[in-house]
Design a protein around this motif. Structure first.
Motif, PDB file in Angstrom:
ATOM      1  N   UNK A  92     -21.103  73.677  16.293  1.00 18.50           N
ATOM      2  CA  UNK A  92     -19.845  73.883  15.756  1.00 18.50           C
ATOM      3  C   UNK A  92     -19.107  72.619  15.771  1.00 18.50           C
ATOM      4  N   UNK A  93     -19.323  71.693  16.431  1.00 16.54           N
ATOM      5  CA  UNK A  93     -18.363  70.415  16.403  1.00 16.54           C
ATOM      6  C   UNK A  93     -18.498  69.729  15.319  1.00 16.54           C
ATOM      7  N   UNK A  94     -17.441  68.792  14.929  1.00 15.82           N
ATOM      8  CA  UNK A  94     -17.468  68.425  13.778  1.00 15.82           C
ATOM      9  C   UNK A  94     -17.317  66.615  14.204  1.00 15.82           C
ATOM     10  N   UNK A  95     -18.124  65.896  13.549  1.00 18.47           N
ATOM     11  CA  UNK A  95     -18.069  64.455  13.890  1.00 18.47           C
ATOM     12  C   UNK A  95     -16.810  63.897  13.024  1.00 18.47           C
ATOM     13  N   UNK A  96     -15.953  63.227  13.586  1.00 20.91           N
ATOM     14  CA  UNK A  96     -14.971  62.640  13.161  1.00 20.91           C
ATOM     15  C   UNK A  96     -14.866  61.043  12.938  1.00 20.91           C
ATOM     16  N   UNK A  97     -15.202  60.367  14.115  1.00 26.41           N
ATOM     17  CA  UNK A  97     -15.421  58.991  13.988  1.00 26.41           C
ATOM     18  C   UNK A  97     -14.960  58.449  15.211  1.00 26.41           C
ATOM     19  N   UNK A  98     -15.244  57.358  15.622  1.00 26.68           N
ATOM     20  CA  UNK A  98     -14.527  56.786  16.889  1.00 26.68           C
ATOM     21  C   UNK A  98     -13.092  56.640  17.067  1.00 26.68           C
ATOM     22  N   UNK A  99     -12.567  57.443  18.018  1.00 26.10           N
ATOM     23  CA  UNK A  99     -11.387  57.329  18.294  1.00 26.10           C
ATOM     24  C   UNK A  99     -10.458  56.002  18.329  1.00 26.10           C
ATOM     25  N   UNK A 100     -11.556  54.940  18.767  1.00 23.60           N
ATOM     26  CA  UNK A 100     -11.110  53.537  18.956  1.00 23.60           C
ATOM     27  C   UNK A 100     -10.865  52.895  17.579  1.00 23.60           C
ATOM     28  N   UNK A 101     -11.467  53.477  16.742  1.00 25.70           N
ATOM     29  CA  UNK A 101     -11.701  52.850  15.400  1.00 25.70           C
ATOM     30  C   UNK A 101     -10.544  53.362  14.586  1.00 25.70           C
ATOM     31  N   UNK A 102      -9.755  52.293  13.639  1.00 34.24           N
ATOM     32  CA  UNK A 102      -8.743  52.816  12.760  1.00 34.24           C
ATOM     33  C   UNK A 102      -9.256  53.736  11.505  1.00 34.24           C
ATOM     34  N   UNK A 103     -10.684  53.605  11.204  1.00 34.70           N
ATOM     35  CA  UNK A 103     -11.168  54.552  10.473  1.00 34.70           C
ATOM     36  C   UNK A 103     -11.607  55.901  10.954  1.00 34.70           C
ATOM     37  N   UNK A 104     -11.839  55.949  12.314  1.00 37.86           N
ATOM     38  CA  UNK A 104     -11.814  57.182  13.049  1.00 37.86           C
ATOM     39  C   UNK A 104     -10.748  57.738  12.921  1.00 37.86           C
TER      40      UNK A 104
END
Length: 175
Positions: A92-104
């Protein structure tokens, strides 16, 4: 020639030290009464996310919430590396992107923008030991800045494999 190099090196070291000494009182002076607010620092964020703090949720507690027939289920967001998400993630989790990355971070903003600020959100990374994770603090700071008040970070002490997968908690691979 050697003495010239030593002299230049000494000047650089003294210059760096002087810059540190001069900038510190300036930062302290700016934080007094009537000063403009200073953004939350990494040290403040780290203290808010220290093991045992109220902003964290441990894996066992999250599993209990997810398996309970009662109560609000959180929106679970993965803010770690995509490869780790593909290897195994919380159902059920959603992939958002790396929190350390501006795109994330931009992806995180887009995902939460339409949500009520009291939405129960849990996010996690699990790429490495807690104290070294480059992803959870930027994501936490962003959600806090956006006004979300019911946010928890999954406390993963070592890594997602050791603290979730190998403990037999529910996982999905791929997707």
């Amino acid at each position: 020639m050697k003495s010239l190099v030593r002299c230049c090196f000494l000047l650089v070291v003294v210059g760096i030290f002087a810059a540190m000494v001069v900038s510190t009182p300036y930062a302290v002076a700016r934080s007094g009464p009537g000063a403009a607010p200073i953004p939350q620092t990494e040290a403040q964020s780290a203290s808010e996310l220290a093991p045992g703090s109220a902003q964290l949720i441990n894996p066992e507690d999250l599993v209990n919430i997810l398996q309970s027939p009662k109560g609000e289920k959180p929106l679970i967001l993965n803010v770690g590396p995509h490869l780790l998400y593909m290897q195994a993630h919380i159902p059920g989790s959603e992939y958002i992107g790396a929190g350390s990355d501006s795109q994330g971070i931009e992806s995180l903003r887009r995902r939460v923008k339409p949500l009520p600020r009291k939405t129960f959100i849990v996010f996690y990374c699990g790429c490495c030991p807690w104290g070294h994770c480059p992803n959870v603090r930027p994501a936490y700071n962003e959600l806090h800045k956006e006004g979300f008040t019911n946010v928890k970070v999954l406390y993963i002490a070592d890594n997602f494999g050791a603290d979730w997968v190998y403990k037999g908690y529910p996982t999905i691979k791929g997707q």
